[in-house]
Design an enzyme around this catalytic site. Structure first.
Site, mmCIF file in Angstrom:
data_model
loop_
_atom_site.group_PDB
_atom_site.id
_atom_site.type_symbol
_atom_site.label_atom_id
_atom_site.label_comp_id
_atom_site.label_asym_id
_atom_site.label_seq_id
_atom_site.Cartn_x
_atom_site.Cartn_y
_atom_site.Cartn_z
ATOM 1 N N HIS A 1 0.861 -1.193 0.000
ATOM 2 C CA HIS A 1 0.000 0.000 0.000
ATOM 3 C C HIS A 1 0.891 1.236 0.000
ATOM 4 O O HIS A 1 1.299 1.723 1.054
ATOM 5 C CB HIS A 1 -0.927 -0.041 1.224
ATOM 6 C CG HIS A 1 -1.942 1.070 1.259
ATOM 7 N ND1 HIS A 1 -3.136 0.968 1.934
ATOM 8 C CD2 HIS A 1 -1.965 2.309 0.701
ATOM 9 C CE1 HIS A 1 -3.828 2.082 1.799
ATOM 10 N NE2 HIS A 1 -3.133 2.924 1.057
ATOM 11 N N HIS B 1 -9.537 0.984 -1.448
ATOM 12 C CA HIS B 1 -9.509 1.629 -0.145
ATOM 13 C C HIS B 1 -10.927 1.560 0.425
ATOM 14 O O HIS B 1 -11.892 1.920 -0.263
ATOM 15 C CB HIS B 1 -9.121 3.094 -0.274
ATOM 16 C CG HIS B 1 -7.665 3.347 -0.490
ATOM 17 N ND1 HIS B 1 -6.954 2.777 -1.505
ATOM 18 C CD2 HIS B 1 -6.781 4.126 0.206
ATOM 19 C CE1 HIS B 1 -5.694 3.190 -1.434
ATOM 20 N NE2 HIS B 1 -5.557 4.012 -0.411
ATOM 21 N N GLU C 1 -11.323 3.350 5.809
ATOM 22 C CA GLU C 1 -10.282 4.242 6.353
ATOM 23 C C GLU C 1 -11.021 5.316 7.145
ATOM 24 O O GLU C 1 -10.916 5.390 8.360
ATOM 25 C CB GLU C 1 -9.468 4.860 5.201
ATOM 26 C CG GLU C 1 -8.394 5.862 5.649
ATOM 27 C CD GLU C 1 -7.685 6.557 4.474
ATOM 28 O OE1 GLU C 1 -8.202 6.525 3.338
ATOM 29 O OE2 GLU C 1 -6.597 7.143 4.715
ATOM 30 N N ASP D 1 1.646 3.979 2.863
ATOM 31 C CA ASP D 1 0.630 4.850 2.248
ATOM 32 C C ASP D 1 1.283 6.003 1.473
ATOM 33 O O ASP D 1 1.465 5.894 0.258
ATOM 34 C CB ASP D 1 -0.351 5.369 3.321
ATOM 35 C CG ASP D 1 -1.723 5.697 2.767
ATOM 36 O OD1 ASP D 1 -1.973 5.452 1.575
ATOM 37 O OD2 ASP D 1 -2.561 6.210 3.542
ATOM 38 N N ASP D 2 1.598 7.101 2.155
ATOM 39 C CA ASP D 2 2.196 8.285 1.520
ATOM 40 C C ASP D 2 3.358 8.761 2.389
ATOM 41 O O ASP D 2 3.244 9.768 3.112
ATOM 42 C CB ASP D 2 1.137 9.392 1.401
ATOM 43 C CG ASP D 2 -0.071 8.934 0.595
ATOM 44 O OD1 ASP D 2 0.024 8.877 -0.633
ATOM 45 O OD2 ASP D 2 -1.111 8.598 1.226
HETATM 46 N N1 ADE Z 1 -4.591 8.749 -1.928
HETATM 47 C C1 ADE Z 1 -3.369 8.770 -1.400
HETATM 48 N N2 ADE Z 1 -3.399 8.359 -0.132
HETATM 49 C C2 ADE Z 1 -4.683 8.035 0.143
HETATM 50 C C3 ADE Z 1 -5.365 7.530 1.273
HETATM 51 N N3 ADE Z 1 -4.728 7.273 2.418
HETATM 52 N N4 ADE Z 1 -6.692 7.352 1.198
HETATM 53 C C4 ADE Z 1 -7.346 7.630 0.078
HETATM 54 N N5 ADE Z 1 -6.751 8.075 -1.018
HETATM 55 C C5 ADE Z 1 -5.430 8.296 -0.991
HETATM 56 ZN ZN ZN Z 2 -3.779 4.769 0.464
#
Ligand code: ADE
Ligand code: ZN
Length: 339
Positions: free
Chosen positions: A15, A195, A198, A276-277
Site C-alpha cells: 500500500h 480503499h 479508512e 501509504d504516503d
Molecule cells: N490517496 C493517497 N493516499 C490516500 C489515502 N490514504 N486514502 C485515500 N486516497 C489516498
Molecule cells: Zn492509500
C-alpha cells in the site's frame, strides 16, 4: 534486537501511492526543472504545511504537490528514489499505486506517467532484485465514466499493470459507484483492490467485497465496528493493508496507542503494515513497523507474522511467496544466532 529485526527482515510493501513518496526536496527540484510555481519558498515551508485534520485536508495538498510531475523522467526519478529507499529498508517486493487521473486531467499523457514509473521498476528489478506490480487507482471523487475512460487508456499498457484500485476522498463516494468499472477491469484480467474503511463505514468494506469483488482491502481499520464483518474477513483471510502513521496523521486514531492493529491481529485478521504516503506522513515502511511495535508492544513473533503476511497477501505466484517466507525464517534464525 527489535529494531534489528524490523530493519533487517525481508518485507513486501502493498500500500504505497507513488505520488505520496514525493519528498519536498524532489518537489522543489522538479518545480525548478519544469518552471512550476510552488506556493512555498523552501523545503522547510513545505514540510511545515504537512499538518492534516482528515483525509481531505491531506488530499488537497497531495494533488497540488503532484503538479510538479510533468515528464517521463520526473516519474522515473520519483519512483527510483522510492525504490532506492526500499532497497535500504530490505523491502524485496512492492505493489504500488499510481493515480493516472491526477496527471491526465492536467494534460500529462498516460504514456508519460506509466513509462517513467515502469522504467524505474524495471531498473530496480535488475539492480536490486526488487520485484514489483503496478496498481492503477481510479479516483473515487470523479465519475465512473471517467474511470472507464482511464481503463481504456490503460489497455495498451495492459502488461505493465497488475490490478486496479480505488482511492481519494472516501466518505460520500461508496464503492458501488464503480461496479461497472471494476467489472470491466475483471474482464481484462486485472486484480482488484479498494480503499475502504479508512474514514468510511464498515458498509463500504462489505460492498468492496460483495459488489466490486476485491481480493484485498486497503486500510479497512473500521471493520472492527462490525463483528460479522470481522468474522468474514478472518474466515476468508482477506488481507488488510494497514498504514499506521497515515492513520495517526489523518486522525483516524488520536494516537498510536489507540490504533486497533494489534486488536485486529489478535482476532485473526491478516494484517500487513505499509506506508501509504511516506513523504507526507513522516516515515517509510520500517518507521511504520517501529511506531506500531513500540506503541502497541508487538512482540517478535507478531512482527515476523506481519512481515510474512505482506508476502502472503501479495499477488506473487505461490512459489515466490514460499521462497520469501523461507527467507524470512532464514533471516530470523541468523538474528537469533547472533545474540
Ligand atoms: N490517496 C493517497 N493516499 C490516500 C489515502 N490514504 N486514502 C485515500 N486516497 C489516498
Ligand atoms: Zn492509500
Amino acid at each position: 534486537m527489535m529494531e534489528q529485526l524490523v530493519r533487517g527482515i525481508p518485507k513486501a510493501e502493498l500500500h504505497l501511492h507513488i505520488e505520496g513518496s514525493l519528498e519536498p526536496e524532489l518537489m522543489f527540484e522538479l518545480a525548478e526543472r519544469n518552471g512550476v510555481d510552488l506556493p512555498y519558498s523552501s523545503v522547510e515551508e513545505i514540510r511545515a504545511a504537512y499538518e492534516f485534520s482528515d483525509l481531505q485536508s491531506f488530499l488537497d495538498i497531495y494533488y497540488a504537490g503532484a503538479g510538479v510531475l510533468q515528464k517521463t523522467e520526473d516519474f522515473f526519478d520519483l519512483t527510483w528514489a522510492y525504490l532506492n529507499r526500499m532497497q535500504s529498508e530490505n523491502v524485496r517486493h512492492v505493489e504500488i499505486f499510481f493515480d493516472p487521473q491526477t496527471h491526465t486531467d492536467r494534460g500529462i499523457p498516460f504514456r508519460t506517467v506509466i513509462t517513467g514509473i515502469h522504467n524505474a521498476l524495471e531498473a530496480a528489478r535488475e539492480k536490486y532484485g526488487i520485484t514489483s506490480f503496478l496498481i492503477l487507482c481510479f479516483l473515487r471523487h470523479l465519475s465512473e465514466e471517467a474511470a472507464l475512460e482511464t481503463l481504456e487508456e490503460a489497455l495498451p499498457f495492459r502488461d505493465w499493470i497488475e490490478g486496479v484500485g480505488l482511492d481519494s476522498s472516501e466518505v460520500g463516494f461508496p464503492p458501488e459507484n464503480f461496479e461497472r468499472a471494476f467489472a470491466r477491469a475483471a474482464e481484462h484480467g486485472f486484480r482488484k483492490v479498494a480503499h475502504a474503511g479508512e474514514e468510511g463505514p464498515p458498509e463500504y468494506i462489505w460492498n468492496s467485497l460483495d459488489v466490486l469483488g476485491v481480493s484485498r482491502i486497503d486500510h479497512g481499520v473500521r471493520c472492527t465496528e462490525d463483528q460479522k464483518l470481522v468474522e468474514r474477513i478472518v474466515r476468508e483471510q482477506m488481507p488488510l493493508t494497514v498504514c499506521p502513521l497515515s492513520n495517526i496523521k489523518l486522525r483516524v486514531f488520536d494516537k498510536m496507542e489507540d490504533h486497533n492493529l494489534k486488536k485486529m491481529l489478535d482476532q485473526g485478521i491478516r494484517v500487513t503494515i505499509n506506508s501509504d504516503d511516506p513523504a507526507y506522513f513522516g516515515g517509510y515502511i520500517n518507521q511504520n513497523f517501529l511506531a506500531a511495535q513500540q506503541a502497541l508492544k508487538l512482540n517478535e513473533n507478531e512482527i515476523i507474522e506481519i512481515a510474512k503476511n505482506g508476502f502472503r497477501s501479495s499477488f506473487l505466484p505461490q512459489q515466490s511467496i514460499n521462497a520469501h517466507l523461507e527467507s524470512i525464517d532464514e533471516f530470523v534464525r541468523q538474528v537469533k544466532n547472533s545474540v
